[in-house]
Design a protein around this motif. Structure first.
Motif, PDB file in Angstrom:
ATOM      1  N   ALA A  96       0.831  -1.207   0.000  1.00 27.46           N
ATOM      2  CA  ALA A  96       0.000   0.000   0.000  1.00 27.46           C
ATOM      3  C   ALA A  96       0.861   1.251   0.000  1.00 27.46           C
ATOM      4  CB  ALA A  96      -0.939  -0.002   1.203  1.00 27.46           C
ATOM      5  N   GLY A  97       1.942   1.244   0.774  1.00 22.36           N
ATOM      6  CA  GLY A  97       2.862   2.364   0.794  1.00 22.36           C
ATOM      7  C   GLY A  97       2.307   3.571   1.528  1.00 22.36           C
ATOM      8  N   GLY A  98       3.228   4.445   1.964  1.00 20.71           N
ATOM      9  CA  GLY A  98       2.853   5.707   2.579  1.00 20.71           C
ATOM     10  C   GLY A  98       2.146   5.544   3.911  1.00 20.71           C
ATOM     11  N   SER A  99       1.614   6.670   4.404  1.00 20.57           N
ATOM     12  CA  SER A  99       0.947   6.643   5.694  1.00 20.57           C
ATOM     13  C   SER A  99      -0.362   5.859   5.642  1.00 20.57           C
ATOM     14  CB  SER A  99       0.679   8.073   6.174  1.00 20.57           C
ATOM     15  OG  SER A  99      -0.031   8.801   5.203  1.00 20.57           O
TER      16      SER A  99
ATOM     17  N   VAL B 140       9.359   3.699  15.994  1.00 15.60           N
ATOM     18  CA  VAL B 140       8.266   3.452  15.059  1.00 15.60           C
ATOM     19  C   VAL B 140       7.887   4.728  14.310  1.00 15.60           C
ATOM     20  CG1 VAL B 140       5.936   2.506  14.862  1.00 15.60           C
ATOM     21  CG2 VAL B 140       7.495   1.615  16.571  1.00 15.60           C
ATOM     22  N   VAL B 141       8.289   5.896  14.829  1.00 16.80           N
ATOM     23  CA  VAL B 141       7.975   7.141  14.136  1.00 16.80           C
ATOM     24  C   VAL B 141       8.770   7.281  12.840  1.00 16.80           C
ATOM     25  CG1 VAL B 141       9.701   8.734  15.118  1.00 16.80           C
ATOM     26  CG2 VAL B 141       7.394   9.549  14.623  1.00 16.80           C
ATOM     27  N   LEU B 142       9.829   6.489  12.685  1.00 11.74           N
ATOM     28  CA  LEU B 142      10.682   6.614  11.495  1.00 11.74           C
ATOM     29  C   LEU B 142       9.899   6.453  10.193  1.00 11.74           C
ATOM     30  CD1 LEU B 142      13.609   6.827  10.287  1.00 11.74           C
ATOM     31  CD2 LEU B 142      13.663   4.338  10.417  1.00 11.74           C
ATOM     32  N   PRO B 143       9.162   5.354   9.979  1.00 10.48           N
ATOM     33  CA  PRO B 143       8.441   5.236   8.697  1.00 10.48           C
ATOM     34  C   PRO B 143       7.350   6.286   8.533  1.00 10.48           C
ATOM     35  CG  PRO B 143       7.826   3.463  10.176  1.00 10.48           C
ATOM     36  CD  PRO B 143       8.997   4.142  10.801  1.00 10.48           C
ATOM     37  N   LEU B 144       6.716   6.700   9.630  1.00 10.89           N
ATOM     38  CA  LEU B 144       5.683   7.717   9.527  1.00 10.89           C
ATOM     39  C   LEU B 144       6.278   9.057   9.091  1.00 10.89           C
ATOM     40  CD1 LEU B 144       3.711   6.829  12.774  1.00 10.89           C
ATOM     41  CD2 LEU B 144       2.945   6.443  10.447  1.00 10.89           C
ATOM     42  N   LEU B 145       7.393   9.442   9.702  1.00 10.19           N
ATOM     43  CA  LEU B 145       8.032  10.703   9.325  1.00 10.19           C
ATOM     44  C   LEU B 145       8.608  10.627   7.917  1.00 10.19           C
ATOM     45  CD1 LEU B 145       9.837  11.816  12.618  1.00 10.19           C
ATOM     46  CD2 LEU B 145       7.810  12.814  11.545  1.00 10.19           C
ATOM     47  N   GLN B 146       9.133   9.465   7.556  1.00 17.79           N
ATOM     48  CA  GLN B 146       9.662   9.308   6.202  1.00 17.79           C
ATOM     49  C   GLN B 146       8.555   9.553   5.179  1.00 17.79           C
ATOM     50  OE1 GLN B 146       9.084   6.694   3.837  1.00 17.79           O
ATOM     51  NE2 GLN B 146      10.667   7.349   2.392  1.00 17.79           N
ATOM     52  N   ALA B 147       7.375   9.029   5.447  1.00 17.73           N
ATOM     53  CA  ALA B 147       6.257   9.232   4.524  1.00 17.73           C
ATOM     54  C   ALA B 147       5.810  10.690   4.481  1.00 17.73           C
ATOM     55  CB  ALA B 147       5.078   8.340   4.941  1.00 17.73           C
ATOM     56  N   GLU B 148       5.942  11.401   5.609  1.00 20.52           N
ATOM     57  CA  GLU B 148       5.444  12.769   5.678  1.00 20.52           C
ATOM     58  C   GLU B 148       6.420  13.792   5.110  1.00 20.52           C
ATOM     59  OE1 GLU B 148       2.528  13.545   6.348  1.00 20.52           O
ATOM     60  OE2 GLU B 148       1.687  11.874   7.463  1.00 20.52           O
ATOM     61  N   VAL B 149       7.741  13.573   5.257  1.00 20.70           N
ATOM     62  CA  VAL B 149       8.688  14.631   4.880  1.00 20.70           C
ATOM     63  C   VAL B 149       9.623  14.253   3.735  1.00 20.70           C
ATOM     64  CG1 VAL B 149       8.625  15.572   7.219  1.00 20.70           C
ATOM     65  CG2 VAL B 149      10.475  14.005   6.590  1.00 20.70           C
TER      66      VAL B 149
ATOM     67  N   PHE C 154      17.769  12.980   6.102  1.00 17.44           N
ATOM     68  CA  PHE C 154      16.837  12.330   7.028  1.00 17.44           C
ATOM     69  C   PHE C 154      17.555  11.274   7.863  1.00 17.44           C
ATOM     70  CE2 PHE C 154      13.750   9.011   8.055  1.00 17.44           C
ATOM     71  CZ  PHE C 154      12.675   9.734   8.546  1.00 17.44           C
ATOM     72  N   LEU C 155      18.285  10.384   7.202  1.00 13.06           N
ATOM     73  CA  LEU C 155      18.936   9.292   7.927  1.00 13.06           C
ATOM     74  C   LEU C 155      20.126   9.777   8.738  1.00 13.06           C
ATOM     75  CD1 LEU C 155      18.716   6.378   5.344  1.00 13.06           C
ATOM     76  CD2 LEU C 155      17.452   6.646   7.480  1.00 13.06           C
ATOM     77  N   ALA C 156      20.837  10.799   8.261  1.00 13.98           N
ATOM     78  CA  ALA C 156      21.948  11.346   9.046  1.00 13.98           C
ATOM     79  C   ALA C 156      21.434  11.930  10.358  1.00 13.98           C
ATOM     80  CB  ALA C 156      22.697  12.405   8.243  1.00 13.98           C
ATOM     81  N   GLY C 157      20.337  12.666  10.293  1.00 17.36           N
ATOM     82  CA  GLY C 157      19.760  13.218  11.509  1.00 17.36           C
ATOM     83  C   GLY C 157      19.229  12.141  12.435  1.00 17.36           C
TER      84      GLY C 157
ATOM     85  N   ILE D 150       5.451  -2.989  10.844  1.00 18.08           N
ATOM     86  CA  ILE D 150       5.697  -1.672  10.250  1.00 18.08           C
ATOM     87  C   ILE D 150       7.168  -1.308  10.352  1.00 18.08           C
ATOM     88  CG2 ILE D 150       5.234   0.790  10.505  1.00 18.08           C
ATOM     89  CD1 ILE D 150       2.415   0.041  11.442  1.00 18.08           C
ATOM     90  N   LEU D 151       7.760  -1.547  11.503  1.00 19.86           N
ATOM     91  CA  LEU D 151       9.174  -1.217  11.694  1.00 19.86           C
ATOM     92  C   LEU D 151      10.068  -2.122  10.844  1.00 19.86           C
ATOM     93  CD1 LEU D 151      10.776   0.834  13.295  1.00 19.86           C
ATOM     94  CD2 LEU D 151      11.029  -0.839  15.119  1.00 19.86           C
ATOM     95  N   SER D 152       9.665  -3.373  10.657  1.00 19.53           N
ATOM     96  CA  SER D 152      10.444  -4.286   9.817  1.00 19.53           C
ATOM     97  C   SER D 152      10.459  -3.817   8.364  1.00 19.53           C
ATOM     98  CB  SER D 152       9.869  -5.705   9.904  1.00 19.53           C
ATOM     99  OG  SER D 152       9.918  -6.202  11.222  1.00 19.53           O
ATOM    100  N   ALA D 153       9.305  -3.352   7.892  1.00 22.46           N
ATOM    101  CA  ALA D 153       9.253  -2.820   6.525  1.00 22.46           C
ATOM    102  C   ALA D 153      10.135  -1.583   6.393  1.00 22.46           C
ATOM    103  CB  ALA D 153       7.810  -2.493   6.146  1.00 22.46           C
ATOM    104  N   ALA D 154      10.142  -0.737   7.430  1.00 25.42           N
ATOM    105  CA  ALA D 154      10.978   0.462   7.392  1.00 25.42           C
ATOM    106  C   ALA D 154      12.462   0.120   7.430  1.00 25.42           C
ATOM    107  CB  ALA D 154      10.632   1.370   8.572  1.00 25.42           C
ATOM    108  N   LEU D 155      12.823  -0.990   8.073  1.00 30.12           N
ATOM    109  CA  LEU D 155      14.226  -1.382   8.106  1.00 30.12           C
ATOM    110  C   LEU D 155      14.754  -1.616   6.695  1.00 30.12           C
ATOM    111  CD1 LEU D 155      16.819  -2.249   9.589  1.00 30.12           C
ATOM    112  CD2 LEU D 155      15.846  -4.549   9.750  1.00 30.12           C
TER     113      LEU D 155
END
Length: 405
Positions: free
Chosen positions: A165-168, A251-260, A271-274, A351-356
């Motif tokens: 599905a992707g995204g938020s 767990v906020v990592l994939p959510l923020l990635q989708a938003e910004v 994003f990843l450096a920060g 969700i976190l596994s997919a973001a990994l």
């Protein structure tokens, strides 16, 4: 107005006492949300006797039940308890949050000065830290949150939903699927909670706080779409991410990635450096939002963007815990609520596994050398139990050396 959990010789304190106590914790609490809860227990339960052991366990259970950053929510609730109301809660949150937020914003504003091979290698090392830390988070969460076939299946379904599905939208769907599946599959695993909680928050104020959570979730997107005003859009993006996080800061990592990252506000490398640097600072991981608000391309950014993002991402979680405190004793006794949360927690692992894999692994691990460094960081965290800031230093230095070679 004081809580029944304050000891007889320790009456309710003041917002100033709460601020000073949590400022110390904000400067010294390394290691992520689980470690923060350990620091809180040592300082506030064992040493200062603000709350007893059983009540503290109940409070932690409440904050893990709700979406949002569990350690910050626990600190906020302890501030409400000790500071005798909302002012005490805000004092606790401000003191615990500001140290790491200031460090991350300073890094964001000075990131342009990091040029040359050594700086580039160090920044790449920070991206590798993110891989190791997220992998460690999944490893630990999977052992506790998916210990049986039912919850492992929920986690796998969440991976599939987020991937396809992707995204938020996929993430929200995975959380909803987890709750429904938990009601169906996890009812027999519930256990009766113990203890009792009483806080200086009226049911009326709690209801207003919960109504405000819903209002801010619905109204700003409508205003942003109608006006195209970037400040409202920025607030909504971080508020939505903070409102949908179950299971801890990572767990906020994939959510923020989708938003910004997806809309192009922040580049994937920045994003990843920060996110890697956020592992090295004390305090809550959610202060990563301040870095993103400062470094993003469209205005408002800089200090104003950092302030908007920081407040927006914490606001729903704090409102939720404040609004739920008067009702928690009755709600937590329901088996259906416990079952739904078991399913939701399992979905969080998925969700976190997919973001990994994406965006963390695909954006950071670009060579066999990177794989070796990530594996070293993961083993430092899981086998040698090194604190995250040590891993940050080691991998940043290793990234610089590899870049020079």
């Amino acid at each position: 107005m004081g809580s029944e959990h304050a000891t007889p010789d320790k009456p309710a304190g003041s917002a100033t006492e709460v601020f000073v106590t949590f400022l110390k914790l904000g400067l010294t609490s390394f290691g992520g949300p689980i470690a923060h809860l350990g620091y809180f227990r040592d300082e506030l339960v064992t040493r200062r006797c603000w709350i007893d052991e059983a009540a503290y366990g109940d409070l932690v259970a409440l904050c893990q039940f709700l979406p949002g950053p569990a350690s910050s929510q626990t600190g906020f609730a302890l501030g409400v308890l000790r500071g005798n109301g909302l002012l005490g809660g805000l004092a606790a949150w401000t003191a615990f949050t500001l140290p790491s937020a200031i460090i991350l914003v300073a890094f964001a504003l000075g990131a342009a000065a990091f040029t040359g091979p050594i700086a580039e290698g160090a920044l790449h090392g920070l991206k590798l830290v993110a891989v190791a830390v997220v992998a460690q988070a999944i490893w630990g969460m999977a052992k506790s949150l998916t210990p049986d076939r039912e919850r492992a299946g929920i986690a796998l379904a969440a991976v599939a939903m987020v991937t396809f599905a992707g995204g938020s939208l996929g993430q929200i769907g995975a959380i909803a699927l987890g709750a429904v599946a938990g009601l169906w599959l996890c009812r027999t695993q519930t256990t009766a909670p113990v203890g009792h909680l009483s806080f200086p928050v009226s049911r009326r104020r709690g209801a207003w706080a919960l109504a405000l959570v819903a209002t801010l979730f619905v109204v700003p997107p409508l205003i942003g779409q109608a006006t195209g005003y970037q400040t409202i859009t920025l607030f909504n993006a971080f508020y939505r991410a903070g409102a949908l996080v179950f299971g801890g800061g990572h767990v906020v990592l994939p959510l923020l990635q989708a938003e910004v990252v997806t809309p192009g506000w922040v580049g994937s490398e920045a994003f990843l450096a920060g996110y890697g640097l956020a592992q090295a600072v004390p305090g809550p991981l959610f202060t990563f939002a301040a870095y993103l608000g400062a470094v993003m391309g469209p205005a408002p950014n800089g200090l104003i963007g950092a302030a908007i993002a920081l407040v927006a991402i914490f606001l729903p979680g704090l409102l939720l815990v404040y609004g739920t405190l008067p009702f928690w004793d009755a709600l937590r006794l329901r088996p259906s609520a416990q079952a739904a949360m078991r399913g939701t927690n399992a979905a969080v692992v998925g969700i976190l596994s997919a973001a990994l894999y994406s965006p963390v692994w695909t954006s950071a691990v670009l060579s066999p050398r990177d794989f070796v460094l990530v594996l070293a960081g993961f083993l430092l965290l899981t086998v040698w139990k090194a604190p995250p800031w040590i891993v940050v230093v080691v991998l940043a230095a290793a990234g610089a050396v590899v870049k020079l070679l």
